[in-house]
Design a protein around this motif. Structure first.
Motif, mmCIF file in Angstrom:
data_model
loop_
_atom_site.group_PDB
_atom_site.id
_atom_site.type_symbol
_atom_site.label_atom_id
_atom_site.label_comp_id
_atom_site.label_asym_id
_atom_site.label_seq_id
_atom_site.Cartn_x
_atom_site.Cartn_y
_atom_site.Cartn_z
ATOM 1 N N VAL A 88 -10.645 8.219 -2.578
ATOM 2 C CA VAL A 88 -9.673 7.189 -2.955
ATOM 3 C C VAL A 88 -10.251 5.813 -2.659
ATOM 4 O O VAL A 88 -10.647 5.513 -1.531
ATOM 5 N N MET A 102 -9.678 1.715 -2.700
ATOM 6 C CA MET A 102 -8.574 0.774 -2.588
ATOM 7 C C MET A 102 -9.037 -0.586 -3.116
ATOM 8 O O MET A 102 -10.088 -1.092 -2.724
ATOM 9 N N LEU A 134 -4.792 1.949 -5.985
ATOM 10 C CA LEU A 134 -5.539 3.091 -5.477
ATOM 11 C C LEU A 134 -6.045 3.898 -6.671
ATOM 12 O O LEU A 134 -5.318 4.112 -7.638
ATOM 13 N N THR A 164 -9.540 8.828 1.797
ATOM 14 C CA THR A 164 -10.521 7.866 1.305
ATOM 15 C C THR A 164 -11.933 8.410 1.383
ATOM 16 O O THR A 164 -12.855 7.785 0.860
ATOM 17 N N TRP A 182 0.830 -1.205 0.000
ATOM 18 C CA TRP A 182 0.000 0.000 0.000
ATOM 19 C C TRP A 182 0.865 1.255 0.000
ATOM 20 O O TRP A 182 0.514 2.262 -0.630
ATOM 21 N N LEU A 242 0.645 4.284 -2.642
ATOM 22 C CA LEU A 242 0.403 5.655 -2.200
ATOM 23 C C LEU A 242 1.423 6.627 -2.807
ATOM 24 O O LEU A 242 1.075 7.739 -3.223
#
Length: 319
Positions: free
Chosen positions: A115, A117, A132, A152, A93, A97
């Motif tokens: 955002v 995921m 993402l 998010t 992750w 990012l």
């Protein structure tokens, strides 16, 4: 020229090879390929139409608060985590990012909202695709940021948080996995104190109805450690975290002439926020408890923005 009079545009093999070469060189130098930089530069300058994941209501609210969509941006990392599930998911992750922030900066944005995921599991070793996708936005009066905020929350919630003096600052991740009673595929894995003999007896047909104390303590330890990791990560960016994504599972591994081993793993992800302590919250807050039968609407894949890990059968829904 009418639509049916247009000639179909096909990508030649040479163009595909050139695209693959460009991506390979960009990944090697830890940057973005030239075609992506050109697309984002056009979006930044307004030479192409903007694209956003916002709803019309979110777009109206965002525009009224000086927030303008620039482009959709993505960050993807196909990561091998054969030694450590904990480090693998956290680092997978983290790399995704970095890449989505890089695209947002190239587009001249200050932040990325809504955002989403996504994960895709592969059968190529112990690997997973971490992706993402979000909308890069520009706030009027602010210059582009080399380290844009990643949140998010959707655009509407992003604006409401700003109204309350709560500033989203990034995404925090907490992950932990351990073994109970030995185990460890390939010889890897953390070992939790204790064994699995008690669990084996408590889960047998002769034990009757009783709490599984050893397994409960094991699971509590994993979740507590994952949340401690989350708090440590969040503390580097703010003083609060909207931790909406929780995923955990326990896998039983049978062993020849030995009690079974149990693999427990848990991950929690959320948007970090920074705000003044003891500040008033102008919007009303209601507690919600979901005790309905069947799949919770909070984890329904059709409407949830946060269903990054599978929940049917092995995950956890909110309470």
């Amino acid at each position: 020229m009418g639509w049916f009079g247009r000639k179909a545009a096909f990508t030649s093999s040479a163009e595909v090879e050139e695209r693959e070469r460009s991506w390979g060189e960009a990944l090697a130098r830890d940057s973005l390929p030239d075609p992506v930089l050109e697309r984002l530069a056009d979006a930044r300058a307004g030479r192409v139409p903007w694209v956003a994941t916002m709803t019309p209501a979110e777009l109206l609210t965002a525009r009224s608060h000086g927030v303008r969509p620039v482009a959709t941006v993505t960050g993807t990392c196909w990561y091998q985590f054969g030694r450590s599930w904990t480090e693998g998911h956290a680092e997978g992750w983290a790399n995704a990012l970095i890449r989505i922030r890089r695209e947002a900066f190239a587009a001249g944005a200050n932040a990325i909202v809504d955002v989403r995921m996504r994960t895709i599991r592969h059968r190529i070793g112990s690997s997973m695709d971490f992706t993402l996708l979000g909308t890069a936005i520009r706030v009027d009066g602010l210059p582009p940021s080399p380290d844009p905020v990643v949140a998010t929350v959707p655009a509407l919630e992003f604006v409401r948080l700003l109204e309350m003096g709560i500033v989203p600052t990034g995404i925090a991740i907490g992950a932990r996995f351990e073994w109970l009673g030995g185990g460890g595929w390939g010889g890897y894995g953390n070992q939790w104190r204790g064994g699995s003999q008690v669990t084996q007896w408590q889960s047998s047909v002769f034990a009757g109805n009783q709490p599984m104390t050893e397994l409960s303590q094991f699971w509590e330890s994993i979740r507590r450690d994952a949340h401690a990791d989350l708090r440590r990560h969040a503390a580097t960016m703010g003083n609060g975290v909207l931790a909406h994504t929780h995923f955990g599972q326990i896998i039983r591994q049978e062993r020849d002439k030995q009690p079974p081993a149990y693999l427990g793993r848990h991950i929690v992800i959320g948007t970090v926020v920074d705000t003044l302590r003891n500040a008033d919250v102008p919007h009303g807050i209601e507690q919600v408890i979901d005790m309905r039968d069947g799949l919770s609407p909070f984890v329904d894949g059709g409407g949830s923005r946060h269903g990054v890990y599978p929940t049917e059968g092995e995950g956890e829904g909110p309470i």
